[in-house]
Write an enzyme that holds these catalytic residues in place. Structure first.
Site, mmCIF file in Angstrom:
data_model
loop_
_atom_site.group_PDB
_atom_site.id
_atom_site.type_symbol
_atom_site.label_atom_id
_atom_site.label_comp_id
_atom_site.label_asym_id
_atom_site.label_seq_id
_atom_site.Cartn_x
_atom_site.Cartn_y
_atom_site.Cartn_z
ATOM 1 N N GLY A 14 0.371 -1.079 -0.259
ATOM 2 C CA GLY A 14 -0.037 -0.025 0.056
ATOM 3 C C GLY A 14 0.499 1.173 0.072
ATOM 4 O O GLY A 14 0.598 2.226 0.447
ATOM 5 N N THR A 17 -0.796 4.206 -1.430
ATOM 6 C CA THR A 17 -1.846 4.826 -0.683
ATOM 7 C C THR A 17 -1.744 5.491 -0.140
ATOM 8 O O THR A 17 -1.817 7.040 0.206
ATOM 9 C CB THR A 17 -2.913 4.010 -0.696
ATOM 10 O OG1 THR A 17 -3.547 2.389 -1.425
ATOM 11 C CG2 THR A 17 -4.037 4.445 0.318
ATOM 12 N N ASP A 39 6.566 4.007 -9.287
ATOM 13 C CA ASP A 39 6.446 2.300 -9.314
ATOM 14 C C ASP A 39 5.844 1.711 -10.651
ATOM 15 O O ASP A 39 4.820 2.785 -11.854
ATOM 16 C CB ASP A 39 5.609 2.141 -8.426
ATOM 17 C CG ASP A 39 4.902 0.499 -8.616
ATOM 18 O OD1 ASP A 39 5.047 0.062 -9.146
ATOM 19 O OD2 ASP A 39 4.877 0.180 -7.248
#
Length: 324
Positions: A14, A17, A39
């Protein structure tokens, strides 16, 4: 807090996020903020429901927040083309084809991808003047550690190349002088100039990462994630890069005390196991837990992203860069 903040961790924990949530938190605190994704999954586009490119673009609905996504494949090709152009100007036409073949092979070797990506995000750091805070959503831990280790490795490598180049020029001059004045080839040697530029680039990168960057690791409350986080902390410490804090993400919500069905019992057992892992983190890892984020039933976007932002106990006030 340093102006550059990196969030790393095992794949799937995560990071995107949390990075986007911290970007929102910084922007709401009045800082001009940029979220940068390195990423390949390009999940920042998914979080903000907005497509981004490798140039900063404003995030819709959030004042003071920009985002960009660096495409690794595009960046790698751009990196290769730049090297090809530089070398083509310094060698004979007969060698250009040979150089192209060598570069194409080098393009496929381990480390080429990391080198190109590293150049790009250091370039972002060098040109971050419009922003108070730059948040990096990095690729999974292994790739990130290879990126962060490049300055130390490549500085030494370039030093050795420069030494060899200087020695070869010296031998060439001694052989060519005879009764003539020295040709002073070394003074205007384009290869030495290029190597010196790269040396200064990596010196800058190493100094900026150590002086102006803060690192956080995101983990899930399971043993694999905890183990990888422990290894990452140790490897970063070897590179004189300290981890400022840990973010525990995707925690299981505990059921109400009166609930006793099969699902409730499963959740309680799961929560108990996760609490053991969190206790292990608190007792055996140096960096503090700066957030414990419970799994949401819906994807973390919009208002939910703002909720996660409030759960991050991470300072937003930004220092002025000391090295950049």
């Amino acid at each position: 807090m340093e102006p550059f903040v990196f969030f790393g961790g095992k794949g799937g924990v995560g990071k995107t996020t949390v990075s986007c949530a911290y970007g929102v938190k910084s922007a709401r605190a009045g800082l001009e903020t940029l979220v940068v994704s390195t990423d390949p999954a390009h999940s920042v586009t998914d979080v903000f429901d907005q497509r981004f490119s490798d140039d900063p673009e404003s995030v819709e609905g959030i004042d003071g927040l920009d985002a960009m996504e660096i495409d690794p494949e595009t960046e790698s090709q751009r990196h290769l083309d730049g090297i090809r152009n530089d070398l083509s100007e310094q060698v004979s036409a007969a060698m250009v084809n040979e150089i192209n073949q060598q570069l194409e092979m080098a393009h496929q070797t381990p480390g080429a991808y990391e080198s190109a990506l590293f150049d790009r995000f250091v370039d972002v750091m060098r040109n971050a003047d419009p922003y108070d805070r730059v948040v990096f959503d990095t690729s999974p831990t292994g790739s990130t550690l290879r990126l962060l280790g490049l300055p130390e490795f490549l500085e030494g490598w370039i030093d050795r190349l420069m030494h060899k180049r200087e020695k070869s020029i010296d031998l060439f001059e001694k052989a060519a002088i005879g009764n003539n004045e020295p040709r002073r080839v070394m003074d205007g040697d384009p290869v030495l100039a290029r190597l010196q530029d790269r040396k200064e680039f990596f010196e800058f990168a190493g100094g900026a990462l150590q002086s102006d960057a803060a690192f956080f690791l995101v983990l899930n409350p399971d043993q694999l994630s905890v183990n990888e986080t422990r290894r990452a902390i140790a490897e970063m410490r070897e590179r004189d890069l300290s981890v400022r804090g840990l973010v525990a993400n995707k925690l299981t919500p505990e059921p109400e005390s009166h609930e006793d069905g099969r699902g409730a019992r499963y959740l309680r057992d799961r929560v108990a196991t996760e609490n053991e892992r969190l206790q292990e983190v608190r007792e055996t890892l140096d960096p503090p837990l700066v957030a414990e984020i419970t799994t949401r039933t819906a994807e973390v976007k919009g208002d939910l992203l703002g909720d996660v932002a409030t759960e991050l106990d991470v300072e937003t006030d930004a220092e002025v860069p000391t090295f950049v």
